[in-house]
Design an enzyme around this catalytic site. Structure first.
Site, PDB file in Angstrom:
ATOM      1  N   HIS A  81       5.970  -0.543  -2.638  1.00 14.71           N
ATOM      2  CA  HIS A  81       5.587  -0.019  -3.789  1.00 14.71           C
ATOM      3  C   HIS A  81       5.451   1.641  -3.685  1.00 14.71           C
ATOM      4  O   HIS A  81       4.963   2.416  -4.630  1.00 14.71           O
ATOM      5  CB  HIS A  81       4.041  -0.292  -4.220  1.00 14.71           C
ATOM      6  CG  HIS A  81       4.106  -1.726  -4.623  1.00 14.71           C
ATOM      7  ND1 HIS A  81       2.868  -2.522  -4.667  1.00 14.71           N
ATOM      8  CD2 HIS A  81       5.080  -2.815  -5.140  1.00 14.71           C
ATOM      9  CE1 HIS A  81       3.059  -3.703  -5.138  1.00 14.71           C
ATOM     10  NE2 HIS A  81       4.263  -3.932  -5.187  1.00 14.71           N
ATOM     11  N   CYS A 134      11.405  20.918  -7.453  1.00 16.02           N
ATOM     12  CA  CYS A 134      12.055  20.114  -6.513  1.00 16.02           C
ATOM     13  C   CYS A 134      12.603  20.929  -5.250  1.00 16.02           C
ATOM     14  O   CYS A 134      13.612  21.704  -5.389  1.00 16.02           O
ATOM     15  CB  CYS A 134      12.860  19.274  -7.223  1.00 16.02           C
ATOM     16  SG  CYS A 134      14.115  18.335  -5.833  1.00 16.02           S
ATOM     17  N   ASN A 170      -8.068 -12.810   5.010  1.00 14.69           N
ATOM     18  CA  ASN A 170      -8.468 -12.146   3.775  1.00 14.69           C
ATOM     19  C   ASN A 170     -10.051 -12.112   3.510  1.00 14.69           C
ATOM     20  O   ASN A 170     -10.525 -13.162   4.279  1.00 14.69           O
ATOM     21  CB  ASN A 170      -8.001 -12.735   2.478  1.00 14.69           C
ATOM     22  CG  ASN A 170      -7.609 -11.860   1.354  1.00 14.69           C
ATOM     23  OD1 ASN A 170      -7.053 -10.717   1.698  1.00 14.69           O
ATOM     24  ND2 ASN A 170      -7.984 -12.021   0.112  1.00 14.69           N
ATOM     25  N   ASN A 216       0.950  -1.322  -0.062  1.00 12.49           N
ATOM     26  CA  ASN A 216      -0.011   0.096   0.074  1.00 12.49           C
ATOM     27  C   ASN A 216       0.845   1.273  -0.036  1.00 12.49           C
ATOM     28  O   ASN A 216       1.844   1.268   0.410  1.00 12.49           O
ATOM     29  CB  ASN A 216      -0.945  -0.104   1.145  1.00 12.49           C
ATOM     30  CG  ASN A 216      -1.693  -1.225   1.306  1.00 12.49           C
ATOM     31  OD1 ASN A 216      -2.128  -1.949   0.178  1.00 12.49           O
ATOM     32  ND2 ASN A 216      -2.554  -1.543   2.165  1.00 12.49           N
ATOM     33  N   GLY A 248      -5.157  -9.138   3.279  1.00 12.19           N
ATOM     34  CA  GLY A 248      -5.957  -8.084   2.409  1.00 12.19           C
ATOM     35  C   GLY A 248      -5.398  -7.823   1.010  1.00 12.19           C
ATOM     36  O   GLY A 248      -5.154  -6.845   0.397  1.00 12.19           O
ATOM     37  N   CYS A 258      12.041  13.065  -7.391  1.00 12.34           N
ATOM     38  CA  CYS A 258      12.456  14.027  -8.408  1.00 12.34           C
ATOM     39  C   CYS A 258      13.482  12.988  -9.456  1.00 12.34           C
ATOM     40  O   CYS A 258      14.251  12.562  -9.110  1.00 12.34           O
ATOM     41  CB  CYS A 258      13.608  14.930  -7.827  1.00 12.34           C
ATOM     42  SG  CYS A 258      14.223  16.123  -8.992  1.00 12.34           S
TER      43      CYS A 258
END
Ligand code: APR
Length: 233
Positions: A109, A136, A201, A92, A175, A117
């Protein structure tokens, strides 16, 4: 059986569903609302950066209005109480694990609340939109993109994840549909290295057959029950 000391917990979109954050593959989920190749690939970003930046601006704003649910809170409680090794590997990009108080969290992830940048590789904390191409803070270039791992890109900290899987006595998956690799392969890695494997789950996933045990139900119910059991509550 060896005493249980080291735990790796993989979480997916299902753990944040009850906090009001859409999952990806359920009915009406994100990948029914948007084309993956348009909003979650480097090619899609090159093709239409405004579409992609607007998509993540919307999600970045949305998660800041959400709150952790009892599943996040239970894992934070476990993190605080567990004397052995524990690593929460999350797919997540929301910050609900940390907002619940968990500290041993790894975002494989990426994170919505970071920007990345493309000019200087800085990853500044970021809560505002990117659509107007802000400079940036590190190099001043207007080259910031969402710090999210897109399809075709390599997930973060894979060495650290594999090192934790090698030491794990227990691997728990919460999940996630088991549809996306490399995360979907962790259960078989852990299993082949001798770990017990448990799935929590809402429904059976694509990887259910690889788990020693599967408990079905909403994360807000099955996760606190499992944590209380583990802590002997
Ligand atoms: N409690 C427990 N599980 C739930 C709940 C809930 N309340 N609601 C949904 N689920 C389960 C669904 O049954 C499904 O198996 O969560 C899973 C969500 O699956 P996906 O939507 O496929 O999300 P995820 O597995 O996290 O996706 C993996 O794919 O799109 C990419 O990078 C993205 O990290 C993401 C990856």
């Amino acid at each position: 059986m060896a005493p249980l000391r080291n735990i790796v917990i993989l979480t997916g979109a299902g753990i944040s569903a009850e906090s009001g954050i859409d999952t990806f593959r359920s009915a009406g989920g994100l990948w029914e609302q948007h084309k993956v190749e348009d909003v979650a690939t480097p090619e899609g970003f090159a093709r239409d950066p405004d579409l992609v930046l607007r998509f993540y601006d919307m999600r970045r704003a949305a998660i800041q209005t959400k709150t952790p649910n009892p599943a996040h809170e239970a894992l934070a409680k476990l993190d605080g109480a567990w004397g052995g090794e524990l690593l929460i590997v999350t797919q997540n990009v929301d910050d609900l694990h940390e907002r619940a108080g968990a500290t041993r969290v790894l975002h494989m992830h990426g994170e919505h609340l970071n920007a990345w940048c493309a000019a200087c590789d800085a990853r500044p904390r970021w809560t505002e939109p990117l659509i107007h191409r802000p400079p940036c803070p590190a190099c001043g270039e207007p080259a910031l993109r969402p710090d999210v791992v897109w399809f075709g890109e390599v997930p973060y900290e894979m060495d650290r994840i594999h090192a934790a899987l090698r030491e794990a006595d227990l691997f728990v998956s919460i999940g996630t549909s088991g549809a996306v690799y490399p995360a979907a392969g962790f259960v078989r890695n852990a299993r082949s290295l001798g770990a017990q494997t448990l799935e929590l789950n809402l429904e059976a996933s694509q990887g259910s057959r690889w788990f020693d045990e599967t408990r079905l139900g909403p994360a807000s119910e099955v996760v606190p029950a499992w944590v209380d059991e583990l802590l002997g509550g």
